[in-house]
Scaffold this active site. Structure first.
Site, mmCIF file in Angstrom:
data_model
loop_
_atom_site.group_PDB
_atom_site.id
_atom_site.type_symbol
_atom_site.label_atom_id
_atom_site.label_comp_id
_atom_site.label_asym_id
_atom_site.label_seq_id
_atom_site.Cartn_x
_atom_site.Cartn_y
_atom_site.Cartn_z
ATOM 1 N N LYS A 280 0.755 -1.063 0.028
ATOM 2 C CA LYS A 280 -0.199 0.014 0.039
ATOM 3 C C LYS A 280 1.116 1.347 0.108
ATOM 4 O O LYS A 280 2.110 1.224 0.531
ATOM 5 C CB LYS A 280 -0.774 0.017 1.242
ATOM 6 N N ARG A 354 -10.401 -11.314 1.710
ATOM 7 C CA ARG A 354 -11.366 -12.360 1.246
ATOM 8 C C ARG A 354 -10.789 -13.684 1.206
ATOM 9 O O ARG A 354 -11.518 -14.688 1.347
ATOM 10 C CB ARG A 354 -11.810 -11.930 -0.242
HETATM 11 N N1 BES Z 1 -8.240 -3.757 4.369
HETATM 12 C C1 BES Z 1 -8.198 -3.423 2.846
HETATM 13 C C2 BES Z 1 -9.642 -2.360 2.729
HETATM 14 C C3 BES Z 1 -9.980 -1.231 3.399
HETATM 15 C C4 BES Z 1 -9.464 0.016 2.714
HETATM 16 C C5 BES Z 1 -10.397 -1.095 4.426
HETATM 17 C C6 BES Z 1 -9.666 1.120 3.084
HETATM 18 C C7 BES Z 1 -10.421 0.122 5.250
HETATM 19 C C8 BES Z 1 -10.099 1.290 4.637
HETATM 20 C C9 BES Z 1 -8.439 -4.582 2.267
HETATM 21 O O1 BES Z 1 -7.803 -5.634 2.540
HETATM 22 C C10 BES Z 1 -7.820 -3.996 0.847
HETATM 23 O O2 BES Z 1 -6.671 -3.573 0.654
HETATM 24 N N2 BES Z 1 -8.714 -4.034 -0.164
HETATM 25 C C11 BES Z 1 -8.313 -3.540 -1.520
HETATM 26 C C12 BES Z 1 -8.730 -4.678 -2.507
HETATM 27 C C13 BES Z 1 -8.373 -4.317 -4.032
HETATM 28 C C14 BES Z 1 -6.731 -4.353 -4.039
HETATM 29 C C15 BES Z 1 -8.935 -5.266 -5.081
HETATM 30 C C16 BES Z 1 -8.924 -2.001 -1.797
HETATM 31 O O3 BES Z 1 -10.102 -1.851 -1.498
HETATM 32 O O4 BES Z 1 -8.120 -1.303 -2.377
HETATM 33 MN MN MN Z 2 -5.698 -5.345 1.981
#
Ligand code: BES
Ligand code: MN
Ligand code: ZN
Length: 501
Positions: A280, A354
């Site tokens: 990230k 997921r």
């Molecule tokens: N934990 C994150 C989702 C999230 C994002 C929670 C912001 C709270 C605030 C999750 O694991 C994630 O990173 N999801 C990605 C999925 C994508 C790579 C398809 C996302 O939402 O960017």
């Molecule tokens: Mn994630």
């Protein structure tokens, strides 16, 4: 803080402060507010007449020194329009007054039962909302503050609901007890989510779950790496591979009076989500300690369900890992096999929630449940779609979805449906495996929901709650301070309680 109820006249109580209320647009106060007004020589009526106080929701008028009533201070708080009153507004008003009076130095306060007069809210519900509002509103997390409580810090020790009508006392007592249990569950979830990830690893989370279970009267089993390997939980194993922290799979069980199929709650608990190899961006990454909020909600809810002695058989499952990049980490292009045998191609290691839920849901199905509900900070896309005001609600069973939505309205943790039409599943078709773990930007919350659906056996009612947008508050709200909201604990408890009726 001690919360009690007393029969009597609030104008006469000798606490540090009393709280009375007013609906918006009221010209002449009634009930307890009228009694206090009279004791104060009509000062409240005069203030209203001069248009100095309109009674708007959460509007306050603080009289720091008064004579004529038993208490030293009087707080008048607005309830908003009478026809718009809800239990959630009572939570807000209770939180706002408690915080204000705490800052004003009051240690003992008495309050009227907001909304139970002309507001027509049942006394037990009004009392529950007051207990929740005050407990949640006064929440603080001080573990990492070095100037420890030195005795002269401001703190409310006692809150009393003062009610004139003796026939209502029992209902109020019940409401207070239920509200305290709900709010404490919510605060437990907040504590777990706010704790830095280095102090809230999967192992620590499992220990905390064990402690909470013992206190609440739940049975608790922790599966460790060896057990997780034996069960072939390929999602959990894959995600945790990049971390030095061992994954855990937490199982909490409440056996109610009612025999029969269990309701299973599943919560995502990534104790830190760096994104893994698909790292990230740095900005805001510190917040990713709360990526275990779904698991925290399940742990919180399970404690409340046990303490309320609900009749249902309920099992809570919390798969927990840390998602880190390293030489041993799982990588884009890898294929993982979930516990139910389905294969998942990894496109992005940041779509890890997921993958662990795939195992959580597969395990849930082996319990032959009456229903499964999962909760997860799953997608940024859900936060984009619904913002901070609603949980994304998806699933396979309209009846179940509606029950969850109803419960969410009652607890003020609003959930809103998103569709899981088959067409969306096209977006997660993989060339080499049964599915891929991301479907691109479009409909991201929904494609994540479609992914999860693969791990729920046909015929088992299932609902999915995406709390990515609601598990962290970026600004203070009346009973929700900035930071992790602990959302879901009260909602899941309310849902299970609703099954008993
Ligand atoms: N934990 C994150 C989702 C999230 C994002 C929670 C912001 C709270 C605030 C999750 O694991 C994630 O990173 N999801 C990605 C999925 C994508 C790579 C398809 C996302 O939402 O960017
Ligand atoms: Mn994630
Ligand atoms: Zn995540």
């Amino acid at each position: 803080m001690k919360l009690t109820v007393k029969q009597g006249d609030i104008a006469k109580v000798k606490d540090d402060a009393i709280v009375v209320n007013l609906f918006e647009g009221t010209k002449k106060p009634g009930g307890a507010t009228a009694a206090v007004d009279k004791a104060l020589g009509g000062i409240i009526s005069k203030i209203i007449k001069r248009d100095d106080f309109a009674g708007k929701l959460n509007q306050t008028l603080f009289l720091p020194h008064v004579e004529g009533v038993g208490a030293e201070r009087v707080l008048l708080i607005g309830l908003g329009k009478q026809e718009e009153l809800t239990v959630d507004r009572i939570r807000q008003v209770a939180a706002k007054s408690a915080k204000l009076l705490k800052d004003a130095g009051a240690k003992s306060i008495s309050t009227v039962l907001h909304g139970a007069g002309e507001g027509n809210i049942a006394p037990d519900q009004a009392a529950q909302a007051i207990a929740e509002g005050i407990t949640l509103g006064l929440y603080e997390f001080k573990r990492y503050k070095s100037e420890k409580d030195n005795g002269n810090k401001k703190k409310i020790d006692e809150v009393t609901i003062v009610e004139f009508d003796a026939t209502r006392i029992d209902a109020i007592k019940k409401g207070i007890a239920r509200g305290e249990i709900m709010a404490e569950a919510n605060c437990l979830s907040r504590d777990l989510a706010i704790t830095p990830s280095s102090d809230m690893t999967p192992t620590v989370l499992a220990d905390e779950a064990k402690k909470a279970a013992k206190k609440a009267g739940l049975s608790c089993t922790i599966l460790d790496l060896k057990d997780i390997k034996k069960l072939k939980m390929g999602g959990v194993l894959g995600v945790s591979r990049g971390s030095h922290e061992e994954p855990k799979f937490i199982i909490l069980e409440h056996k109610g009076k009612k025999k029969g199929k269990p309701v299973v709650l599943v919560g995502k608990a990534i104790t830190f989500d760096s994104g893994g190899i698909s790292l990230k961006p740095g900005q805001g990454m510190e917040q990713m300690k709360y990526d275990m909020s779904g698991g925290a909600a399940v742990i919180g809810a399970m404690t409340a369900i046990a303490r309320l002695k609900l009749p249902q058989h309920v099992i809570g499952l919390v798969p927990s890992c840390e998602n880190m990049p390293s030489g041993t980490a799982y990588k884009p292009g890898d294929v993982l096999t979930a516990m139910n045998g389905k294969t998942m191609e990894i496109i992005n290691t940041d779509a890890e929630g997921r993958l662990i839920l795939a195992d959580g849901l597969s395990y849930a199905c082996t319990l032959k449940p009456a229903a499964i509900i999962d909760v997860a900070t799953l997608t940024g896309a859900c936060a984009v779609a619904l913002g901070p005001e609603a949980i994304g609600l998806m699933g396979t069973d309209e009846g179940l979805i509606e029950k969850v939505r109803k419960a969410s309205e009652t607890t003020g943790e609003r959930a809103w449906p998103l569709p899981l039409w088959d067409e969306y599943s096209e977006l997660i078709k993989s060339d080499i495996a049964d599915m891929k773990n991301t479907g691109g930007k479009d409909g991201g919350a929904i494609t994540a929901g479609c992914f999860l659906k693969n791990f729920v056996e046909k015929g088992i009612p299932w609902a999915h709650l995406d709390i990515a947008g609601t598990a962290w508050n970026s600004k203070d709200k009346p009973y929700l301070p900035k930071g992790p909201s602990g959302i879901g604990a009260r909602l899941l408890t309310e849902f299970v309680a609703g099954l008993a009726d």
